[in-house]
Scaffold this active site. Structure first.
Site, PDB file in Angstrom:
ATOM      1  N   ASP A   1       0.858  -1.189   0.000  1.00  0.00           N
ATOM      2  CA  ASP A   1       0.000   0.000   0.000  1.00  0.00           C
ATOM      3  C   ASP A   1       0.891   1.235   0.000  1.00  0.00           C
ATOM      4  O   ASP A   1       1.162   1.826   1.051  1.00  0.00           O
ATOM      5  CB  ASP A   1      -0.890  -0.046   1.261  1.00  0.00           C
ATOM      6  CG  ASP A   1      -1.828   1.134   1.356  1.00  0.00           C
ATOM      7  OD1 ASP A   1      -2.145   1.732   0.308  1.00  0.00           O
ATOM      8  OD2 ASP A   1      -2.241   1.464   2.488  1.00  0.00           O
TER       9      ASP A   1
HETATM   10  C1  SPV Z   1      -6.794   1.654   4.371  1.00  0.00           C
HETATM   11  O1  SPV Z   1      -7.572   0.788   4.826  1.00  0.00           O
HETATM   12  O2  SPV Z   1      -6.226   1.540   3.287  1.00  0.00           O
HETATM   13  C2  SPV Z   1      -6.527   2.860   5.158  1.00  0.00           C
HETATM   14  C3  SPV Z   1      -6.639   2.817   6.619  1.00  0.00           C
HETATM   15  O3  SPV Z   1      -6.143   3.841   4.565  1.00  0.00           O
HETATM   16  S1  SPV Z   1      -5.045   2.498   7.218  1.00  0.00           S
HETATM   17  O4  SPV Z   1      -4.556   1.267   6.647  1.00  0.00           O
HETATM   18  O5  SPV Z   1      -5.185   2.390   8.681  1.00  0.00           O
HETATM   19  O6  SPV Z   1      -4.188   3.607   6.887  1.00  0.00           O
HETATM   20 MG    MG Z   2      -5.510   3.494   2.616  1.00  0.00          MG
END
Ligand code: SPV
Ligand code: MG
Length: 333
Positions: free
Chosen positions: A72
């Protein structure tokens, strides 16, 4: 059943605001695929005589990326994300909130808003970090924030493009993630509220909810001073000792359980994979797996078989009327 779960885009879009107007809060669960979205949509329990279910779905950058086997970190682009979003919309009826990451820059964000609103998404949340971002739960990553005035411009650009009053743009404050403290978050919230946001999300990756509590406490007088109170949003992944009821009582309106279906699936899949290796067969893994018939009924396969049977019946009747000549060869079995 997938085919019956159907709703017009504008009708769906409006249901998040309707839910917030009616109940004052919305309980949201993450989904990262069609099947996980069906689970989020249909999970239902009875507690103290009350039916409890989720009010909507969170399309998460973390879990959409992880489903593709990717980190991510602004790697999965919007076209791919929209593909997942469309997959989710195709098999559900509940409102969808999209994790728009940083929104990148105003022009890209404008096009994203247009596409999401057209699809019937109810809200997009963008975070005030610099593109390319790193996931907020990683406490060791560099978490650089955008100057608030620059981020406020992005919000304004998105608001100008939206064609309905119901589509929401929610600003996500990353001050606590970047270690800048509650006051920085409040100062930024003020600028984003003045820029016209429909919601403010305050994020934290600490187990201790102290900062979240003090932000929520200061949010009320801030909004009173500004004469407008956008919905308050939280993602209680790390401070999950707090219940939904407690979060609602301190002013939160949207509570997002942001990654739990993906994490649960990952753990179950890894265990099933190891169990088959250990046993040299899949019998022992059966206990870890849902029966195929449950999957059939969840995704609408049963419905097709029912329709096939009805059609075969009709063809048999026609064949009889036709003196044994099948109306369509091979169909009446
Ligand atoms: C996601 O679920 O991608 C978010 C929340 O942005 S977090 O992973 O806590 O940043
Ligand atoms: Mg996110």
């Amino acid at each position: 059943m997938s085919l019956e779960r159907s709703i017009r885009p504008l009708e769906r879009l409006q249901t998040l605001r309707e839910c917030l107007d009616r109940k004052g809060f919305a309980r949201i669960l993450e989904a990262h695929s069609g099947i996980s979205a069906i689970i989020a949509e249909s999970a239902r329990i009875q507690k103290d005589g009350e039916v409890i279910e989720y009010d909507g779905i969170w399309e998460s950058s973390l879990t959409d990326s992880a489903t593709k086997g990717l980190p991510d970190a602004s790697i999965v682009g919007y076209d791919s994300r929209i593909h997942t979003i469309d997959e989710i919309l195709n098999v559900t009826t509940k409102p969808v909130i999209v994790d728009g990451d940083t929104g990148v820059e105003p022009v890209l964000f404008e096009y994203l808003v247009k596409r999401l609103e057209r699809l019937g998404v109810s809200a997009v949340i963008i975070e005030d970090k610099v593109y390319p971002k790193r996931n907020s739960l990683d406490e060791f990553a560099n978490q650089d924030l955008e100057p608030p005035a620059v981020f406020a411009q992005k919000i304004k650009a998105g608001k100008e493009v939206a064609v309905t009053n119901e589509f929401m743009i929610i600003a996500r404050l990353e001050s606590l993630i970047a270690g800048k403290g509650v006051q920085d978050a409040l100062d930024r919230a003020e600028q984003y509220i003045l820029a016209g946001v429909d919601g403010i999300m305050i994020h934290s990756n600490k187990q201790d909810p102290a900062e979240i509590l003090s932000f929520a406490e200061a949010y009320r007088p801030l909004c009173q001073r500004l004469g407008r109170r956008p919905h308050l949003v939280c993602v209680p992944t790390t401070y999950n000792t707090m219940t939904e009821a407690e979060l609602i009582s301190i002013g939160f309106n949207i509570i997002i359980h942001a990654n739990h279906l993906l994490r649960a699936a990952y753990k179950a899949m890894a265990e099933a994979a190891r169990t088959i290796l250990m046993s040299g067969r899949s019998l022992e893994a059966d206990a870890l797996c849902a029966p195929v018939k449950d999957i059939f009924s969840m995704v609408g396969y049963d419905h097709i078989i029912r329709k096939d049977r009805e059609r075969s019946e009709l063809f048999r009747l026609l064949e009889r009327e036709n003196n044994g000549v099948a109306p369509r060869p091979g169909y009446s079995r």
